[in-house]
Design a protein around this motif. Sequence first.
Motif, PDB file in Angstrom:
ATOM      1  N   SER A  58       9.455   3.115  -8.723  1.00  0.00           N
ATOM      2  CA  SER A  58       8.618   1.933  -8.925  1.00  0.00           C
ATOM      3  C   SER A  58       8.521   1.063  -7.671  1.00  0.00           C
ATOM      4  CB  SER A  58       9.161   1.091 -10.083  1.00  0.00           C
ATOM      5  OG  SER A  58      10.492   0.665  -9.815  1.00  0.00           O
ATOM      6  N   VAL A  59       9.486   1.204  -6.772  1.00  0.00           N
ATOM      7  CA  VAL A  59       9.504   0.421  -5.542  1.00  0.00           C
ATOM      8  C   VAL A  59       9.501   1.362  -4.351  1.00  0.00           C
ATOM      9  CG1 VAL A  59      10.798  -1.247  -4.158  1.00  0.00           C
ATOM     10  CG2 VAL A  59      10.770  -1.469  -6.649  1.00  0.00           C
ATOM     11  N   GLY A  74       0.795  -1.227   0.000  1.00  0.00           N
ATOM     12  CA  GLY A  74       0.000   0.000   0.000  1.00  0.00           C
ATOM     13  C   GLY A  74       0.821   1.267   0.000  1.00  0.00           C
ATOM     14  N   GLY A  75       2.134   1.153  -0.183  1.00  0.00           N
ATOM     15  CA  GLY A  75       2.986   2.332  -0.169  1.00  0.00           C
ATOM     16  C   GLY A  75       3.068   3.006   1.192  1.00  0.00           C
ATOM     17  N   LEU A  76       2.696   2.279   2.254  1.00  0.00           N
ATOM     18  CA  LEU A  76       2.658   2.861   3.595  1.00  0.00           C
ATOM     19  C   LEU A  76       4.017   2.848   4.286  1.00  0.00           C
ATOM     20  CD1 LEU A  76      -0.700   1.284   4.871  1.00  0.00           C
ATOM     21  CD2 LEU A  76      -0.328   3.580   3.937  1.00  0.00           C
ATOM     22  N   PHE A 114      15.769   0.017   6.569  1.00  0.00           N
ATOM     23  CA  PHE A 114      16.755  -0.330   5.549  1.00  0.00           C
ATOM     24  C   PHE A 114      16.223  -0.326   4.115  1.00  0.00           C
ATOM     25  CE2 PHE A 114      18.939  -3.025   9.024  1.00  0.00           C
ATOM     26  CZ  PHE A 114      19.748  -1.955   9.388  1.00  0.00           C
ATOM     27  N   ALA A 115      14.914  -0.350   3.923  1.00  0.00           N
ATOM     28  CA  ALA A 115      14.348  -0.446   2.574  1.00  0.00           C
ATOM     29  C   ALA A 115      14.142   0.953   1.990  1.00  0.00           C
ATOM     30  CB  ALA A 115      13.029  -1.214   2.598  1.00  0.00           C
ATOM     31  N   PHE A 116      14.932   1.303   0.991  1.00  0.00           N
ATOM     32  CA  PHE A 116      14.843   2.621   0.363  1.00  0.00           C
ATOM     33  C   PHE A 116      14.037   2.556  -0.928  1.00  0.00           C
ATOM     34  CE2 PHE A 116      18.491   3.002   3.131  1.00  0.00           C
ATOM     35  CZ  PHE A 116      18.366   4.299   3.624  1.00  0.00           C
ATOM     36  N   ASP A 117      13.366   3.666  -1.247  1.00  0.00           N
ATOM     37  CA  ASP A 117      12.642   3.750  -2.513  1.00  0.00           C
ATOM     38  C   ASP A 117      13.609   3.604  -3.678  1.00  0.00           C
ATOM     39  OD1 ASP A 117      10.412   4.288  -0.990  1.00  0.00           O
ATOM     40  OD2 ASP A 117      10.420   6.453  -1.387  1.00  0.00           O
TER      41      ASP A 117
END
Length: 452
Positions: free
Chosen positions: A159-160, A72-74, A151-154
């Motif tokens: 797209s991610v 959900g892009g949250l 740790f998770a970067f756009d």
Amino acid sequence: MEQAVAAADTAWMLAAFAAVSIMVAGLALFYGGMVSVKNTLNMAMMVFGALAVVGVLWIVVGYSASFGNSLGGLGLLGDPLEYFGSAKLLDAPATPGLPPAIFSAFQLLFAALTVALIAGAVADRMKFGSWMIFAGIWALLVYFPVAHWVFAFDSKDGSVHGGWIANKLKAIDFAGGTAVHINAGVAGLALALVLGKRHVFPNSPRPHSLPLTMLGAGILFFGWFGFNGGSALSSGNSASVVVLNTLAASCAGICAWLVVEKLRQGHATTLGGASGLIAALVGITPACGAVSPLGALVVGAACSVLCCFTVSLKYRFGFDDSLDVVGIHLAGGILGTILIGFLADPAAPNGVAGLFYGGGFDQLWRQTLATLAVLTYTGIVTFAIAKVMRFCGGIRVDEDAETNGLDLAVHSETAYVLDHFTVVGPKTEPADAVSAAESIQRNNQVSSGTSA
């Protein structure tokens, strides 16, 4: 040229992965030397057990939940089905770059070590089976989501979508001050509170082998350069600065702890030196890419001094943090994360200015909010997990097992075999007639002119 750079980066990450992998053994030795001789093997098994359980979960769903496209892009959790089973990680990158497989393997060790750190807070009294179950549940419900936050970067093309702390809050955590050390520290506190105190608390058993603990600390020191330096994900200047900062903080941390110890207790100890080293490494972990080498000295010394005082709080407040996970990892992780808001140097790899470098309070509030978020979420969820497990089947060994030691009670093994030890001297009995301890005692009595 791009292929050469990609090859160099991959080689560096493979080396960093190898360095971090040996930290598992380092932690087992570090913790194993600090407990009594009758719980040494159990401590090592808790560390390696965490690696095994978390490793399986990581391959199946952990990497996807941590680094998959945010649901959900949250920014709260990665899609657990995007890389389910890690099959997609077999593909080489379409353009020269870091293979996703080595990144996943590197991050797997982060997850495993974070869970293993918690074991130190509950040493000597937790059921091994319950620990293995807890390790799996905690990784699923706590570590994987928090790792996604931090740790998770756009992706550059949008797209991610990654985690909210990394991308929306933009707090800095280069290698895991929040996701690793604060996470493990507050989890250790929550689990220790539910588990209860050891029967001997506050008279904790003395470390049975300080040489093992020092050896473990040295191995952790070696591996930490891969832990922090590998988090740069390249073999360039960023990794080099991070390595220098990690080394600088370590040196300052040892010195600071020993000085405080000397002033407070009149002597500097080997355990203090090892503790100062680990405290400084904990503190510099989030800040290693954000500060200058001088700032790293400050971070290392400040975290070491703080931790030297906070390890004794368990006696004041009555919680049994067996091996000072709360006193070192929680306290050091918090201070190291917050100090970024003051000491961040725009010339460092992260390129952000803290309060002392003209950046105002902007980065400070971001660091503070990230710290509070992880503290709150991890503390509540861990406490709930432990409470449910305690209600369903119990998580603590019985009193006899705790008294006799978990090595024999749980694993049916002992760390050291002393049965055939004999002593040469007056009135020494055969090894099968009396124990080695009785022989030594009898010899001492003869030497001093006394009789049994």
